[in-house]
Design a protein around this motif. Sequence first.
Motif, PDB file in Angstrom:
ATOM      1  N   ILE A  21       0.846  -1.197   0.000  1.00  0.00           N
ATOM      2  CA  ILE A  21       0.000   0.000   0.000  1.00  0.00           C
ATOM      3  C   ILE A  21       0.881   1.247   0.000  1.00  0.00           C
ATOM      4  O   ILE A  21       0.657   2.183  -0.771  1.00  0.00           O
ATOM      5  CB  ILE A  21      -0.960  -0.004   1.207  1.00  0.00           C
ATOM      6  CG1 ILE A  21      -2.025  -1.090   1.029  1.00  0.00           C
ATOM      7  CG2 ILE A  21      -1.602   1.376   1.399  1.00  0.00           C
ATOM      8  CD1 ILE A  21      -2.888  -1.337   2.256  1.00  0.00           C
ATOM      9  N   GLU A  22       1.896   1.235   0.862  1.00  0.00           N
ATOM     10  CA  GLU A  22       2.796   2.389   0.925  1.00  0.00           C
ATOM     11  C   GLU A  22       3.525   2.592  -0.400  1.00  0.00           C
ATOM     12  O   GLU A  22       3.668   3.720  -0.880  1.00  0.00           O
ATOM     13  CB  GLU A  22       3.798   2.222   2.072  1.00  0.00           C
ATOM     14  CG  GLU A  22       4.629   3.453   2.309  1.00  0.00           C
ATOM     15  CD  GLU A  22       5.453   3.405   3.579  1.00  0.00           C
ATOM     16  OE1 GLU A  22       6.394   4.213   3.671  1.00  0.00           O
ATOM     17  OE2 GLU A  22       5.170   2.573   4.472  1.00  0.00           O
ATOM     18  N   ARG A  23       3.938   1.519  -1.034  1.00  0.00           N
ATOM     19  CA  ARG A  23       4.611   1.592  -2.334  1.00  0.00           C
ATOM     20  C   ARG A  23       3.663   2.167  -3.399  1.00  0.00           C
ATOM     21  O   ARG A  23       4.056   3.034  -4.190  1.00  0.00           O
ATOM     22  CB  ARG A  23       5.103   0.198  -2.734  1.00  0.00           C
ATOM     23  CG  ARG A  23       6.289   0.171  -3.613  1.00  0.00           C
ATOM     24  CD  ARG A  23       6.945  -1.208  -3.779  1.00  0.00           C
ATOM     25  NE  ARG A  23       6.319  -2.361  -3.131  1.00  0.00           N
ATOM     26  CZ  ARG A  23       6.619  -2.813  -1.891  1.00  0.00           C
ATOM     27  NH1 ARG A  23       7.528  -2.204  -1.164  1.00  0.00           N
ATOM     28  NH2 ARG A  23       6.027  -3.873  -1.384  1.00  0.00           N
ATOM     29  N   GLU A  24       2.419   1.672  -3.440  1.00  0.00           N
ATOM     30  CA  GLU A  24       1.418   2.194  -4.383  1.00  0.00           C
ATOM     31  C   GLU A  24       1.245   3.706  -4.195  1.00  0.00           C
ATOM     32  O   GLU A  24       1.171   4.457  -5.162  1.00  0.00           O
ATOM     33  CB  GLU A  24       0.068   1.509  -4.165  1.00  0.00           C
ATOM     34  CG  GLU A  24      -0.036   0.117  -4.714  1.00  0.00           C
ATOM     35  CD  GLU A  24      -0.319   0.108  -6.199  1.00  0.00           C
ATOM     36  OE1 GLU A  24      -1.073   0.963  -6.701  1.00  0.00           O
ATOM     37  OE2 GLU A  24       0.226  -0.776  -6.875  1.00  0.00           O
ATOM     38  N   VAL A  40       1.368  16.744  -4.117  1.00  0.00           N
ATOM     39  CA  VAL A  40       0.241  15.829  -3.945  1.00  0.00           C
ATOM     40  C   VAL A  40       0.167  15.490  -2.465  1.00  0.00           C
ATOM     41  O   VAL A  40       1.128  14.994  -1.894  1.00  0.00           O
ATOM     42  CB  VAL A  40       0.438  14.545  -4.795  1.00  0.00           C
ATOM     43  CG1 VAL A  40      -0.603  13.495  -4.459  1.00  0.00           C
ATOM     44  CG2 VAL A  40       0.398  14.890  -6.269  1.00  0.00           C
ATOM     45  N   THR A  41      -0.967  15.776  -1.846  1.00  0.00           N
ATOM     46  CA  THR A  41      -1.114  15.556  -0.401  1.00  0.00           C
ATOM     47  C   THR A  41      -2.330  14.716  -0.040  1.00  0.00           C
ATOM     48  O   THR A  41      -2.502  14.364   1.118  1.00  0.00           O
ATOM     49  CB  THR A  41      -1.213  16.902   0.338  1.00  0.00           C
ATOM     50  OG1 THR A  41      -2.342  17.630  -0.161  1.00  0.00           O
ATOM     51  CG2 THR A  41       0.061  17.726   0.159  1.00  0.00           C
ATOM     52  N   ALA A  59      -1.292   5.148   8.619  1.00  0.00           N
ATOM     53  CA  ALA A  59       0.110   5.366   8.994  1.00  0.00           C
ATOM     54  C   ALA A  59       1.017   5.247   7.769  1.00  0.00           C
ATOM     55  O   ALA A  59       1.960   6.036   7.607  1.00  0.00           O
ATOM     56  CB  ALA A  59       0.520   4.373  10.075  1.00  0.00           C
ATOM     57  N   ALA A  60       0.750   4.275   6.897  1.00  0.00           N
ATOM     58  CA  ALA A  60       1.549   4.102   5.677  1.00  0.00           C
ATOM     59  C   ALA A  60       1.410   5.306   4.758  1.00  0.00           C
ATOM     60  O   ALA A  60       2.397   5.779   4.187  1.00  0.00           O
ATOM     61  CB  ALA A  60       1.135   2.820   4.955  1.00  0.00           C
ATOM     62  N   LEU A  61       0.196   5.814   4.620  1.00  0.00           N
ATOM     63  CA  LEU A  61      -0.019   6.991   3.773  1.00  0.00           C
ATOM     64  C   LEU A  61       0.681   8.214   4.356  1.00  0.00           C
ATOM     65  O   LEU A  61       1.271   9.009   3.622  1.00  0.00           O
ATOM     66  CB  LEU A  61      -1.515   7.258   3.601  1.00  0.00           C
ATOM     67  CG  LEU A  61      -2.293   6.185   2.838  1.00  0.00           C
ATOM     68  CD1 LEU A  61      -3.772   6.545   2.782  1.00  0.00           C
ATOM     69  CD2 LEU A  61      -1.732   5.957   1.452  1.00  0.00           C
ATOM     70  N   HIS A  62       0.633   8.342   5.664  1.00  0.00           N
ATOM     71  CA  HIS A  62       1.326   9.449   6.318  1.00  0.00           C
ATOM     72  C   HIS A  62       2.828   9.360   6.061  1.00  0.00           C
ATOM     73  O   HIS A  62       3.473  10.365   5.721  1.00  0.00           O
ATOM     74  CB  HIS A  62       1.019   9.438   7.822  1.00  0.00           C
ATOM     75  CG  HIS A  62       1.564  10.618   8.528  1.00  0.00           C
ATOM     76  ND1 HIS A  62       2.757  10.581   9.221  1.00  0.00           N
ATOM     77  CD2 HIS A  62       1.094  11.880   8.641  1.00  0.00           C
ATOM     78  CE1 HIS A  62       2.998  11.771   9.733  1.00  0.00           C
ATOM     79  NE2 HIS A  62       1.997  12.581   9.408  1.00  0.00           N
ATOM     80  N   ARG A  63       3.395   8.166   6.202  1.00  0.00           N
ATOM     81  CA  ARG A  63       4.830   7.978   5.923  1.00  0.00           C
ATOM     82  C   ARG A  63       5.170   8.309   4.471  1.00  0.00           C
ATOM     83  O   ARG A  63       6.260   8.782   4.165  1.00  0.00           O
ATOM     84  CB  ARG A  63       5.259   6.535   6.216  1.00  0.00           C
ATOM     85  CG  ARG A  63       5.362   6.204   7.690  1.00  0.00           C
ATOM     86  CD  ARG A  63       6.023   4.852   7.909  1.00  0.00           C
ATOM     87  NE  ARG A  63       5.366   3.741   7.238  1.00  0.00           N
ATOM     88  CZ  ARG A  63       4.378   3.020   7.745  1.00  0.00           C
ATOM     89  NH1 ARG A  63       3.897   3.295   8.950  1.00  0.00           N
ATOM     90  NH2 ARG A  63       3.854   2.013   7.057  1.00  0.00           N
ATOM     91  N   ALA A  64       4.218   8.044   3.570  1.00  0.00           N
ATOM     92  CA  ALA A  64       4.434   8.305   2.144  1.00  0.00           C
ATOM     93  C   ALA A  64       4.280   9.790   1.797  1.00  0.00           C
ATOM     94  O   ALA A  64       4.502  10.183   0.658  1.00  0.00           O
ATOM     95  CB  ALA A  64       3.469   7.465   1.304  1.00  0.00           C
TER      96      ALA A  64
END
Length: 108
Positions: A21-24, A40-41, A59-64
């Motif tokens: 998910i984080e990679r995507e 892009v936010t 959390a993954a999206l936040h890290r990304a």
Amino acid sequence: VSIQSHSANHRTFSELSIGDIEREARESKAAIERELRQPVTLLAYPFDDAGCHPDSTAAALHRAGYRAAMQYVGGAVHWPVKARFRLTRIPIWPDTDLSGDAWLRDAR
């Protein structure tokens, strides 16, 4: 008008690991920012799917590098926002009539 992210390959997040998910999310964000030279936010979940573990997805999206993510439907956002990675929104289609305020009343 703002162009934001919808993932790199439009995959169902429930079928992906948190790492995928984080990679995507990272790949989509990078591609859009590279092409448009604009930040892009935001991410709109593919298929309205925040994954099997929405808190881990957030959390993954936040890290990304994302600040928030949106579901497909749900209506207008009410402030203050409690979960910025589960924002609701009003879907807009090519035939959506935005004249007047009927569309906003229907979204509540």
